[in-house]
Motif scaffolding. Structure first.
Motif, PDB file in Angstrom:
ATOM      1  N   SER A  75       2.476  -2.516   4.089  1.00  0.00           N
ATOM      2  CA  SER A  75       2.325  -2.595   2.633  1.00  0.00           C
ATOM      3  C   SER A  75       0.908  -2.270   2.177  1.00  0.00           C
ATOM      4  CB  SER A  75       2.738  -3.977   2.139  1.00  0.00           C
ATOM      5  OG  SER A  75       1.918  -4.968   2.714  1.00  0.00           O
ATOM      6  N   GLN A  76      -0.086  -2.471   3.022  1.00  0.00           N
ATOM      7  CA  GLN A  76      -1.475  -2.176   2.666  1.00  0.00           C
ATOM      8  C   GLN A  76      -1.766  -0.680   2.594  1.00  0.00           C
ATOM      9  OE1 GLN A  76      -0.488  -3.755   5.402  1.00  0.00           O
ATOM     10  NE2 GLN A  76      -1.036  -2.383   7.043  1.00  0.00           N
ATOM     11  N   THR A  77      -0.874   0.142   3.115  1.00  0.00           N
ATOM     12  CA  THR A  77      -1.058   1.596   3.056  1.00  0.00           C
ATOM     13  C   THR A  77      -1.288   2.059   1.632  1.00  0.00           C
ATOM     14  OG1 THR A  77       0.333   1.930   4.998  1.00  0.00           O
ATOM     15  CG2 THR A  77       0.030   3.827   3.573  1.00  0.00           C
ATOM     16  N   TRP A  78      -0.569   1.459   0.684  1.00  0.00           N
ATOM     17  CA  TRP A  78      -0.620   1.941  -0.706  1.00  0.00           C
ATOM     18  C   TRP A  78      -1.982   1.724  -1.338  1.00  0.00           C
ATOM     19  CZ3 TRP A  78       2.793   5.000   0.249  1.00  0.00           C
ATOM     20  CH2 TRP A  78       3.992   4.661   0.869  1.00  0.00           C
ATOM     21  N   LEU A  81      -3.936   4.689  -0.162  1.00  0.00           N
ATOM     22  CA  LEU A  81      -3.520   5.936  -0.808  1.00  0.00           C
ATOM     23  C   LEU A  81      -3.902   5.942  -2.282  1.00  0.00           C
ATOM     24  CD1 LEU A  81      -0.150   6.803   0.925  1.00  0.00           C
ATOM     25  CD2 LEU A  81      -2.470   7.571   1.459  1.00  0.00           C
ATOM     26  N   GLN A  82      -3.906   4.784  -2.913  1.00  0.00           N
ATOM     27  CA  GLN A  82      -4.404   4.707  -4.284  1.00  0.00           C
ATOM     28  C   GLN A  82      -5.871   5.121  -4.324  1.00  0.00           C
ATOM     29  OE1 GLN A  82      -4.151   0.850  -6.182  1.00  0.00           O
ATOM     30  NE2 GLN A  82      -5.314   1.530  -7.957  1.00  0.00           N
ATOM     31  N   THR A 100       9.855   5.112  -1.383  1.00  0.00           N
ATOM     32  CA  THR A 100       9.186   3.877  -1.767  1.00  0.00           C
ATOM     33  C   THR A 100       8.387   4.042  -3.050  1.00  0.00           C
ATOM     34  OG1 THR A 100       7.233   4.412  -0.459  1.00  0.00           O
ATOM     35  CG2 THR A 100       8.986   3.158   0.655  1.00  0.00           C
ATOM     36  N   GLU A 101       8.168   2.927  -3.721  1.00  0.00           N
ATOM     37  CA  GLU A 101       7.396   2.939  -4.961  1.00  0.00           C
ATOM     38  C   GLU A 101       5.975   3.461  -4.714  1.00  0.00           C
ATOM     39  OE1 GLU A 101       5.617  -0.144  -8.282  1.00  0.00           O
ATOM     40  OE2 GLU A 101       7.233  -0.826  -6.984  1.00  0.00           O
ATOM     41  N   GLY A 102       5.363   3.027  -3.616  1.00  0.00           N
ATOM     42  CA  GLY A 102       4.007   3.477  -3.306  1.00  0.00           C
ATOM     43  C   GLY A 102       3.935   4.984  -3.094  1.00  0.00           C
ATOM     44  N   PHE A 103       4.900   5.536  -2.377  1.00  0.00           N
ATOM     45  CA  PHE A 103       4.914   6.980  -2.143  1.00  0.00           C
ATOM     46  C   PHE A 103       5.107   7.706  -3.472  1.00  0.00           C
ATOM     47  CE2 PHE A 103       5.897  11.071  -0.343  1.00  0.00           C
ATOM     48  CZ  PHE A 103       5.330  11.060   0.919  1.00  0.00           C
ATOM     49  N   ARG A 105       4.277   6.727  -6.438  1.00  0.00           N
ATOM     50  CA  ARG A 105       3.106   6.574  -7.312  1.00  0.00           C
ATOM     51  C   ARG A 105       1.854   7.275  -6.786  1.00  0.00           C
ATOM     52  NH1 ARG A 105       1.000   0.838  -9.750  1.00  0.00           N
ATOM     53  NH2 ARG A 105      -0.347   1.775 -11.306  1.00  0.00           N
ATOM     54  N   TRP A 106       1.571   7.127  -5.495  1.00  0.00           N
ATOM     55  CA  TRP A 106       0.283   7.593  -4.971  1.00  0.00           C
ATOM     56  C   TRP A 106       0.364   8.905  -4.211  1.00  0.00           C
ATOM     57  CZ3 TRP A 106      -2.737   5.433  -7.980  1.00  0.00           C
ATOM     58  CH2 TRP A 106      -2.538   4.120  -8.393  1.00  0.00           C
TER      59      TRP A 106
END
Length: 172
Positions: A75-78, A81-82, A100-103, A105-106
């Motif tokens: 989860s810390q990947t995002w 990437l941010q 995923t939401e992170g992918f 978004r970032w």
């Protein structure tokens, strides 16, 4: 997976959070100015001219130049990437978790391009030995900045390069 051990790390894989990027992959991408989540010293090969490693916090540090980022996976990947998206100049390595939401978004909303690797890379242990298994999931290289898209295109790495449509329209 990630080049360094970080306070943001989730459960370790195979007993460690330290997984080094294969040196041949790095060589194909060109020279980097900074690795903000570098493996602890001594490392068997450099990933950039400057390395930030624990106990220093690479997320909080000042970034300059072309950045290489193989963040801790999970989860810390995002957060990493941010920071890459905000910096806008570099290449990051992550699992290809496109849904995923992170992918979304970032990566999809901010990166200039992504290179989906054709094969799963074999990471290395902190002493430089190649790990026995591969990454355990599909890997993508994420370019922030058009010169980094060019670096992915020229790398000769097997895979599929996907450029942002908005970037393609601007170039036309």
């Amino acid at each position: 997976m990630g080049d360094g051990v970080h306070p943001y790390s989730s459960r370790p894989v195979a007993g460690t959070h330290v997984w080094l990027t294969p040196p041949d992959l790095l060589q194909r991408l060109g020279e980097f100015d900074l690795d903000p989540c570098a493996a602890p010293s001594p490392r068997p090969w450099p990933t950039a001219r400057q390395h930030i490693e624990l106990p220093d916090d690479g997320l909080a540090a000042s970034w300059a130049g072309r950045v290489w980022c193989n963040p801790p996976f999970g989860s810390q990947t995002w957060a990493w990437l941010q920071r890459m998206a905000e910096h806008g100049n570099g290449i990051a390595l992550a699992f290809a978790r496109t849904e995923t939401e992170g992918f979304q978004r970032w990566v999809w909303d901010r990166a200039d391009s992504v290179l989906f690797l054709a094969r799963r890379p074999h990471f290395h242990h902190p002493d430089g030995r190649r790990a026995g298994g591969n990454s355990g999931g599909p890997i993508v290289l994420i370019a922030y900045g058009s010169s980094n898209t060019d670096a992915l295109a020229a790398s000769g790495l097997d895979g599929a390069l996907v450029r942002r449509i908005e970037q393609e329209r601007k170039a036309a």
